[in-house]
Write a protein that holds these residues in place. Structure first.
Motif, PDB file in Angstrom:
ATOM      1  N   LEU A 121       0.818  -1.210   0.000  1.00 46.43           N
ATOM      2  CA  LEU A 121       0.000   0.000   0.000  1.00 46.43           C
ATOM      3  C   LEU A 121       0.854   1.263   0.000  1.00 46.43           C
ATOM      4  N   ALA A 122       1.929   1.226   0.770  1.00 47.08           N
ATOM      5  CA  ALA A 122       2.822   2.384   0.813  1.00 47.08           C
ATOM      6  C   ALA A 122       3.470   2.627  -0.551  1.00 47.08           C
ATOM      7  N   VAL A 123       3.836   1.552  -1.230  1.00 45.90           N
ATOM      8  CA  VAL A 123       4.428   1.682  -2.555  1.00 45.90           C
ATOM      9  C   VAL A 123       3.387   2.155  -3.558  1.00 45.90           C
ATOM     10  N   ALA A 124       2.188   1.574  -3.505  1.00 42.33           N
ATOM     11  CA  ALA A 124       1.150   1.917  -4.469  1.00 42.33           C
ATOM     12  C   ALA A 124       0.667   3.356  -4.320  1.00 42.33           C
ATOM     13  N   ILE A 125       0.710   3.879  -3.110  1.00 38.64           N
ATOM     14  CA  ILE A 125       0.265   5.253  -2.885  1.00 38.64           C
ATOM     15  C   ILE A 125       1.442   6.228  -2.920  1.00 38.64           C
ATOM     16  N   GLY A 126       2.548   5.829  -2.325  1.00 34.58           N
ATOM     17  CA  GLY A 126       3.678   6.741  -2.182  1.00 34.58           C
ATOM     18  C   GLY A 126       4.448   7.005  -3.457  1.00 34.58           C
ATOM     19  N   MET A 127       4.634   5.973  -4.287  1.00 31.60           N
ATOM     20  CA  MET A 127       5.439   6.178  -5.488  1.00 31.60           C
ATOM     21  C   MET A 127       4.785   7.134  -6.474  1.00 31.60           C
ATOM     22  N   PRO A 128       3.501   6.992  -6.784  1.00 30.79           N
ATOM     23  CA  PRO A 128       2.905   8.001  -7.674  1.00 30.79           C
ATOM     24  C   PRO A 128       2.933   9.411  -7.092  1.00 30.79           C
ATOM     25  N   LEU A 129       2.777   9.521  -5.769  1.00 35.83           N
ATOM     26  CA  LEU A 129       2.855  10.849  -5.153  1.00 35.83           C
ATOM     27  C   LEU A 129       4.253  11.438  -5.268  1.00 35.83           C
ATOM     28  N   LEU A 130       5.273  10.606  -5.079  1.00 42.45           N
ATOM     29  CA  LEU A 130       6.641  11.093  -5.233  1.00 42.45           C
ATOM     30  C   LEU A 130       6.935  11.499  -6.671  1.00 42.45           C
ATOM     31  N   VAL A 131       6.458  10.704  -7.613  1.00 41.05           N
ATOM     32  CA  VAL A 131       6.672  11.047  -9.026  1.00 41.05           C
ATOM     33  C   VAL A 131       5.990  12.374  -9.347  1.00 41.05           C
ATOM     34  N   LEU A 132       4.764  12.554  -8.886  1.00 42.93           N
ATOM     35  CA  LEU A 132       4.061  13.814  -9.146  1.00 42.93           C
ATOM     36  C   LEU A 132       4.755  14.996  -8.468  1.00 42.93           C
ATOM     37  N   ALA A 133       5.218  14.787  -7.251  1.00 43.39           N
ATOM     38  CA  ALA A 133       5.892  15.884  -6.539  1.00 43.39           C
ATOM     39  C   ALA A 133       7.200  16.257  -7.221  1.00 43.39           C
ATOM     40  N   LEU A 134       7.988  15.257  -7.591  1.00 41.24           N
ATOM     41  CA  LEU A 134       9.262  15.554  -8.255  1.00 41.24           C
ATOM     42  C   LEU A 134       9.040  16.110  -9.661  1.00 41.24           C
ATOM     43  N   ARG A 135       8.001  15.637 -10.322  1.00 37.47           N
ATOM     44  CA  ARG A 135       7.692  16.139 -11.668  1.00 37.47           C
ATOM     45  C   ARG A 135       7.234  17.594 -11.597  1.00 37.47           C
ATOM     46  N   SER A 136       6.483  17.953 -10.568  1.00 36.60           N
ATOM     47  CA  SER A 136       6.048  19.344 -10.438  1.00 36.60           C
ATOM     48  C   SER A 136       7.202  20.248 -10.007  1.00 36.60           C
ATOM     49  N   VAL A 167      11.785   8.024 -12.103  1.00 33.96           N
ATOM     50  CA  VAL A 167      11.201   6.726 -11.778  1.00 33.96           C
ATOM     51  C   VAL A 167      12.265   5.675 -11.468  1.00 33.96           C
ATOM     52  N   LEU A 168      13.357   5.642 -12.218  1.00 38.99           N
ATOM     53  CA  LEU A 168      14.367   4.600 -12.003  1.00 38.99           C
ATOM     54  C   LEU A 168      15.006   4.648 -10.613  1.00 38.99           C
ATOM     55  N   PRO A 169      15.380   5.811 -10.072  1.00 34.39           N
ATOM     56  CA  PRO A 169      15.876   5.815  -8.687  1.00 34.39           C
ATOM     57  C   PRO A 169      14.825   5.390  -7.664  1.00 34.39           C
ATOM     58  N   LEU A 170      13.562   5.734  -7.925  1.00 35.92           N
ATOM     59  CA  LEU A 170      12.507   5.294  -7.016  1.00 35.92           C
ATOM     60  C   LEU A 170      12.354   3.776  -7.054  1.00 35.92           C
ATOM     61  N   LEU A 171      12.420   3.196  -8.247  1.00 40.04           N
ATOM     62  CA  LEU A 171      12.339   1.740  -8.353  1.00 40.04           C
ATOM     63  C   LEU A 171      13.543   1.064  -7.698  1.00 40.04           C
ATOM     64  N   ALA A 172      14.706   1.664  -7.835  1.00 39.09           N
ATOM     65  CA  ALA A 172      15.889   1.110  -7.180  1.00 39.09           C
ATOM     66  C   ALA A 172      15.758   1.178  -5.661  1.00 39.09           C
ATOM     67  N   GLY A 173      15.116   2.215  -5.157  1.00 40.72           N
ATOM     68  CA  GLY A 173      14.897   2.337  -3.717  1.00 40.72           C
ATOM     69  C   GLY A 173      13.898   1.337  -3.187  1.00 40.72           C
ATOM     70  N   LEU A 174      13.028   0.828  -4.046  1.00 40.55           N
ATOM     71  CA  LEU A 174      12.068  -0.188  -3.626  1.00 40.55           C
ATOM     72  C   LEU A 174      12.739  -1.525  -3.349  1.00 40.55           C
TER      73      LEU A 174
END
Length: 76
Positions: free
Chosen positions: A30-45, A56-63
């Motif tokens: 749940l944390a991954v499913a909710i947190g990763m899109p939020l992080l992508v949106l925050a970093l993209r903005s 996305v690739l560093p976030l996936l590596a952190g998973l």
């Protein structure tokens, strides 16, 4: 002598443990499913010109880090 006053005991309502009833793997999912899109949106903005792969690739590596804990015997 000092006098002592007793107050009435009031029981607090029990809180429902929503995440406490789920397995740790479910909470992680749940944390991954909710947190990763939020992080992508925050970093993209924060930087709209950044390539999506650079976000996305560093976030996936952190998973991978929590899912592959170090073993005490040193083997992999």
């Amino acid at each position: 002598m000092k006098s002592v006053m007793f107050s009435e005991i009031v029981h607090a309502r029990r809180r429902v443990k929503l995440l406490g009833t789920l397995s740790p793997l479910t909470v992680y999912g749940l944390a991954v499913a909710i947190g990763m899109p939020l992080l992508v949106l925050a970093l993209r903005s924060f930087n709209p010109d950044a390539p999506l792969a650079a976000i996305v690739l560093p976030l996936l590596a952190g998973l991978v880090l929590p899912s592959a804990p170090a073993r005490p015997d040193g083997s992999r």
